[in-house]
Design a protein around this motif. Structure first.
Motif, short mmCIF file in Angstrom:
data_model
loop_
_atom_site.label_atom_id
_atom_site.label_comp_id
_atom_site.label_asym_id
_atom_site.label_seq_id
_atom_site.Cartn_x
_atom_site.Cartn_y
_atom_site.Cartn_z
N ASN A 152 0.88 -1.17 0.00
CA ASN A 152 0.00 0.00 0.00
C ASN A 152 0.92 1.22 0.00
OD1 ASN A 152 -2.00 1.91 0.33
ND2 ASN A 152 -2.30 1.51 2.50
N PRO A 153 1.47 1.55 -1.16
CA PRO A 153 2.50 2.60 -1.22
C PRO A 153 1.89 4.00 -1.15
CG PRO A 153 2.00 1.86 -3.41
CD PRO A 153 1.17 1.00 -2.49
N PRO A 154 2.70 5.02 -0.94
CA PRO A 154 2.19 6.39 -1.06
C PRO A 154 1.62 6.62 -2.45
CG PRO A 154 4.39 6.36 -0.07
CD PRO A 154 4.13 4.98 -0.59
N TYR A 155 0.40 7.20 -2.51
CA TYR A 155 -0.17 7.45 -3.84
C TYR A 155 -0.95 8.76 -3.92
CZ TYR A 155 -4.24 5.03 -1.67
OH TYR A 155 -5.24 4.63 -0.83
N LEU A 156 -0.85 9.60 -2.90
CA LEU A 156 -1.51 10.90 -2.97
C LEU A 156 -0.61 11.89 -3.71
CD1 LEU A 156 -2.96 11.51 0.62
CD2 LEU A 156 -4.11 10.52 -1.37
N SER A 157 -1.23 12.76 -4.49
CA SER A 157 -0.50 13.88 -5.06
C SER A 157 -0.35 14.97 -4.00
CB SER A 157 -1.25 14.44 -6.27
OG SER A 157 -2.47 15.05 -5.83
N HIS A 158 0.49 15.94 -4.25
CA HIS A 158 0.65 17.04 -3.31
C HIS A 158 -0.65 17.84 -3.17
CE1 HIS A 158 4.93 16.59 -2.51
NE2 HIS A 158 5.08 16.29 -3.79
N GLY A 189 4.46 -15.51 -9.79
CA GLY A 189 4.40 -14.89 -8.47
C GLY A 189 3.35 -13.79 -8.45
N TYR A 190 2.85 -13.46 -7.26
CA TYR A 190 1.74 -12.52 -7.11
C TYR A 190 2.22 -11.14 -6.67
CZ TYR A 190 -1.25 -16.70 -7.03
OH TYR A 190 -1.88 -17.90 -7.34
N LEU A 191 1.57 -10.12 -7.22
CA LEU A 191 1.72 -8.75 -6.75
C LEU A 191 0.34 -8.20 -6.44
CD1 LEU A 191 3.22 -6.04 -6.31
CD2 LEU A 191 2.91 -5.59 -8.76
N ALA A 192 0.16 -7.69 -5.21
CA ALA A 192 -1.10 -7.08 -4.80
C ALA A 192 -0.83 -5.64 -4.40
CB ALA A 192 -1.73 -7.85 -3.64
N LEU A 193 -1.58 -4.71 -4.98
CA LEU A 193 -1.35 -3.29 -4.75
C LEU A 193 -2.64 -2.57 -4.39
CD1 LEU A 193 0.91 -2.09 -7.72
CD2 LEU A 193 1.50 -2.04 -5.29
N GLU A 194 -2.51 -1.59 -3.50
CA GLU A 194 -3.57 -0.60 -3.31
C GLU A 194 -3.12 0.68 -3.98
OE1 GLU A 194 -5.75 1.88 0.32
OE2 GLU A 194 -5.06 -0.17 0.67
N PHE A 195 -4.07 1.42 -4.58
CA PHE A 195 -3.73 2.66 -5.27
C PHE A 195 -4.88 3.64 -5.12
CE2 PHE A 195 -5.14 -0.61 -8.29
CZ PHE A 195 -6.31 -0.04 -8.76
N GLY A 196 -4.70 4.85 -5.66
CA GLY A 196 -5.69 5.90 -5.50
C GLY A 196 -6.92 5.69 -6.36
N ALA A 197 -7.99 6.41 -6.00
CA ALA A 197 -9.29 6.21 -6.62
C ALA A 197 -9.30 6.53 -8.12
CB ALA A 197 -10.34 7.07 -5.90
#
Length: 286
Positions: A194-200, A244-252
């Motif tokens: 769940n990486p940083p994904y907000l803009s400034h 292999g699996y990659l699971a990500l959370e990202f912005g709307a």
């Protein structure tokens, strides 16, 4: 609430809710209930069976102090010193991002897809408080996991939660900076982040609880919120085996862009959260 007053629990919850609402606190009634329950040492839902109980003196003073702190927009989780996440009780303070309920949904998706029998190695990139990796490994007892973060403060909190959840020997935490390193020290079967994904601009519009108490480097990324997502995908390409699996959370608003970033190296499925916002991707390396 005055110290010489005597009020029922219902009256205390009502007055506290009204105060928090005036202060602009989201979920003001639920937060008031949590604070009253915390002082009384009971479950929040138990309050409904105790609404007629009369409180006074020292108890009211303690509740008032906590309610005023919440009214100043200190996060509820920091006042309580803990947060509930995917069935775990975790320590929460300003060393790391407060785990969000949306992220619990991603944990549930992985548990349902991979099942409790999953016995691979899991890496959590940007592990923060350790919530994701500790929850996954508690649900998947045959798996082993490591949380990676570039913040020593976050790692110290995660290690405290590791001890609190009694998962030493099952989960570890290590320092790693995906801005400087593009591969993990060993291969993993599942990478979740769940990486940083907000803009400034999005950060500027965030609630006071977020701007004042969550670490900005856990939320804000360059390139309109995309730079850390790109870094995580690069690390995954270099650290996952085929299938292999990659699971990500990202912005709307980032689903299409994330799909474009994954197309060359992965097959993937984008999924919605509990609010029907496309927020997660589960990808399989080609």
């Amino acid at each position: 609430m005055e110290n010489n007053e005597s009020l029922s629990i219902l009256e205390v919850v009502t007055k506290s809710s009204e105060y928090l609402e005036r202060k602009g606190v989201p979920n003001y009634k639920i937060d008031a209930e949590w604070l009253v329950a915390f002082v009384l040492g009971c479950k929040r839902m138990d309050l409904y069976l105790r609404y007629g109980e009369i409180l006074g003196g020292n108890i009211l003073s303690k509740i008032k102090t906590l309610v005023m702190r919440r009214g100043s927009r200190i996060p509820l989780q920091h006042i309580l010193g803990q947060v509930q996440f995917a069935g775990l009780t975790l320590k929460s303070d300003n060393r790391a991002l407060i785990p969000r309920c949306e992220t619990e949904f991603l944990v549930d998706i992985l548990h349902n897809r991979l099942t409790a029998n999953f016995n691979g190695k899991i890496a959590d990139l940007g592990s923060g408080s350790g919530a994701i990796i500790l929850a996954l490994c508690s649900m998947m007892p045959h798996a082993t996991g490591c949380g990676f973060d570039n913040s020593q403060k976050a790692i110290s909190l995660a290690k405290e939660n590791l001890s609190f959840c009694d998962q030493e020997g099952h989960v570890c935490f290590k320092e790693f900076d995906w801005r400087k390193q593009n591969q993990l020290p060993e291969p993993y079967d599942l990478i979740i982040s769940n990486p940083p994904y907000l803009s400034h601009d999005e950060w500027d519009q965030a609630e006071p609880e977020v701007k004042m108490y969550d670490p900005s480097n856990a939320l804000v990324a360059q390139k309109q919120g995309l730079s850390d997502i790109e870094n995580v995908i690069e690390v995954a390409i270099n650290s996952l085996p085929p299938k292999g699996y990659l699971a990500l959370e990202f912005g709307a608003s980032q689903a299409e862009i994330v799909g474009d970033l994954l197309t060359e190296g992965f097959t993937f499925e984008i999924m919605a959260d509990q609010f029907l916002i496309r927020r997660f991707v589960l990808a399989v390396k080609k």
